[in-house]
Scaffold this active site. Structure first.
Site, mmCIF file in Angstrom:
data_model
loop_
_atom_site.group_PDB
_atom_site.id
_atom_site.type_symbol
_atom_site.label_atom_id
_atom_site.label_comp_id
_atom_site.label_asym_id
_atom_site.label_seq_id
_atom_site.Cartn_x
_atom_site.Cartn_y
_atom_site.Cartn_z
ATOM 1 N N ARG A 233 -27.246 -54.190 75.340
ATOM 2 C CA ARG A 233 -26.978 -55.423 74.606
ATOM 3 C C ARG A 233 -27.676 -55.398 73.251
ATOM 4 N NH1 ARG A 233 -25.256 -60.670 75.673
ATOM 5 N NH2 ARG A 233 -26.262 -62.280 74.410
ATOM 6 N N HIS B 74 -50.935 -37.427 69.853
ATOM 7 C CA HIS B 74 -50.015 -36.407 70.360
ATOM 8 C C HIS B 74 -48.865 -36.162 69.393
ATOM 9 C CE1 HIS B 74 -47.276 -39.676 71.705
ATOM 10 N NE2 HIS B 74 -46.351 -38.736 71.663
ATOM 11 N N ASP C 144 -37.135 -44.837 72.345
ATOM 12 C CA ASP C 144 -38.062 -44.211 73.282
ATOM 13 C C ASP C 144 -38.490 -45.210 74.348
ATOM 14 O OD1 ASP C 144 -39.887 -42.391 74.437
ATOM 15 O OD2 ASP C 144 -41.518 -43.171 73.195
ATOM 16 N N ASP D 200 -35.291 -30.969 75.099
ATOM 17 C CA ASP D 200 -36.540 -31.461 75.694
ATOM 18 C C ASP D 200 -36.296 -32.794 76.378
ATOM 19 O OD1 ASP D 200 -39.485 -31.213 76.054
ATOM 20 O OD2 ASP D 200 -39.472 -33.094 74.947
#
Length: 529
Positions: free
Chosen positions: A235, A130, A213, A72
């Site tokens: 970093r 969600h 994310d 995905d």
């Protein structure tokens, strides 16, 4: 590992319980390589190979074959694996194993499965969280594709009562609990013990919002929008360590606090310039209105032949998988013309295609923490919209929940004291804006609507919007002037918008700044407006 001889060949198959297959010599079909003889045998065996993908942000990335089965969002899975492997290589005492890394990657791969058509737009209409839909979709994916035996083949534990890997993956996708206090009082997770609490901060970090994310979408959005991002996630990964403070947390070097503020500021800039831009939101409002009008008339077949409407497709994963962005075309070009409600929805989307958008009337900041009731301007068919800009933690500074370590003591985590933070930080970390749009500008005097909105703001205690003269109202004619003097401009039909600026040192009151021009280009309006 492959070892061969005259009478035996052993093949070590990577990633499958260290299985060894013995292939004994066949005295037929021999193949001669120089002076050595090898015997050929074909075996039906799933030998594992990493699949390599080319990503515009992260370059060449290798993915485990189980990840390919679930494919995905491979880029987030890649970053999740990179951070977990970096921690493992630097701190062997954490006992991070290949199971942990693969589970973290699967969670990164599947954390956004629950988004509906047009992502957050659909979520805001029909799905409170969600992440809950992502869990349902993940369960559906595992069952429909028979992934449990395959997971077991790759050393995962999808059936166990303790440290169940499926439970662990789902807990990381959900990303709860949202507060540090809940974690400190009792351990709320079942997939892993407290000793590996830091693994829950990699994919969806609800404590401070610093997770892979965010690393990925900030870099990806900035890249595709041609914007400069000052945050360097590589970093961060290189300097990240796990330190114990109540529980084990992923910590960054104390000198990196500025780098993290850059990340949150980049997020704010992306929302202000793109995600929450007034034109972007006008289109979102139009799609929202079209979805609501078409809700009862767009049907999708579920697992038992039952038909689900647009808002309830999320209740059946079979139907939900079929609900994609293509629903826009289904509404725009309906197969049947017998439904007047679908005609209305189609007209709204036709306006988007022809760029006849809802017109922006104005916006004002909402100063109170408690949002006041929103009122429509009585003679305007208007849509209102609340936009919030923040650093990801509403009104709170996200660094307040972030742990750091120092060079002299890399194993002790601590928070940056308020008196040690930069004095150049924003005074507030959140602002809320109310916007008003005119849905039917053809039948409404837009300038009258703006004036009415200003009056409403003034009467109800909101800041009066700054007056901006639009393209169709004025035209500037600049006269040649002496170098160093302001040119003069006259009111006719202005093609360049300008806004009135209060008097400041070196600038007389009544001066207007031309938008899009440099700060040195001013002109005095003649006659005064």
């Amino acid at each position: 590992m492959i070892r061969s001889s005259m009478d035996q060949m052993e093949i070590k198959v990577w990633g499958m319980k260290e299985t060894f297959l013995s292939v004994f010599s066949l005295y037929e079909n021999s193949v001669i390589f120089g002076k050595y003889s090898c015997w050929v045998c074909l075996i039906c065996c799933p030998i594992v190979f990493q699949q390599v993908l080319n990503d515009p942000i992260h370059g060449l990335i290798e993915l485990h074959p189980l990840l390919i089965k679930i494919m995905d969002t491979p880029h987030v899975a890649h970053l999740a694996g990179e951070l977990a492997r970096a921690l493992k290589s630097k701190q062997s005492e954490l006992e991070i194993d290949d199971r942990d890394i693969l589970c973290v990657q699967i969670a990164g791969l599947c954390h956004d499965l629950g988004h509906g058509p047009f992502s957050h737009l659909y979520d805001g209409l029909f799905i409170p969280e969600h992440e809950d839909a992502s869990l349902c979709m993940f369960d559906h994916l595992v069952e429909e594709n028979g992934l449990k035996p395959l997971m077991e083949l790759y050393d995962l534990n999808p059936y166990g009562k303790e440290e169940n890997d499926l439970v662990f993956i789902k807990e990381m996708i959900q990303g709860k609990p949202p507060t540090e206090a809940k974690v400190q009082t009792s351990w709320p997770y079942k997939g892993r013990t407290e000793e590996k609490s830091f693994l829950y901060e990699i994919v969806a970090n609800k404590l401070n919002g610093i997770d892979v994310d965010k690393f990925d979408y900030l870099a990806r959005d900035a890249y595709h929008l041609g914007m400069q991002s000052n945050f360097d996630h590589k970093r961060f990964i290189m300097l990240a360590r796990v330190c114990e403070k109540f529980k084990k947390h992923i910590c960054s070097r104390d000198k990196e606090v500025g780098n993290l503020y850059d990340m949150f500021h980049t997020r704010y800039c992306l929302h202000r310039r793109v995600c929450q831009h007034k034109t972007h939101k006008a289109i979102e409002l139009m799609i929202r209105d079209a979805f609501l009008k078409a809700d009862e008339h767009i049907k999708t077949e579920g697992s038992r032949g039952e038909m689900f409407k647009l808002s309830t497709a999320k209740d059946d994963m079979e139907a939900y998988t079929k609900l994609t962005d293509q629903v826009f075309e289904r509404i725009l070009h309906p197969c049947s013309s017998s439904c007047p409600e679908l005609k209305e929805a189609s007209k709204i989307l036709q306006r988007i295609v022809s760029r006849n958008l809802y017109k922006f009337v104005g916006e004002t900041k909402v100063c109170s923490k408690v949002l006041m009731s929103l009122y429509y301007i009585w003679f305007v068919m208007a849509g209102d919209h609340i936009v919030t800009f923040d650093y990801g933690k509403e009104e709170e500074d996200p660094i307040n929940n972030t742990y750091f370590y120092s060079k002299c003591n890399p194993n002790k985590g601590f928070k940056i004291p308020e008196n040690q933070k930069s004095k150049l930080l924003p005074a507030n970390f959140s602002e809320t804006i109310m916007r008003v749009y005119c849905k039917n500008a053809e039948n409404v005097n837009l300038e009258g609507a703006r004036k009415a909105f200003e009056d409403w703001c003034s009467k109800n205690g909101f800041a009066v919007p700054e007056v901006i003269f639009r393209y169709s109202m004025l035209k500037v004619q600049c006269e040649a002037g002496v170098p160093g003097e302001n040119p003069r401009m006259h009111r006719e039909n202005m093609q360049t918008p300008c806004r009135k600026i209060p008097g400041k040192p070196g600038r007389e009151p009544g001066t207007f700044l031309l938008q899009g021009e440099s700060a040195n280009h001013y002109a005095t309006v003649q006659p005064p407006l």
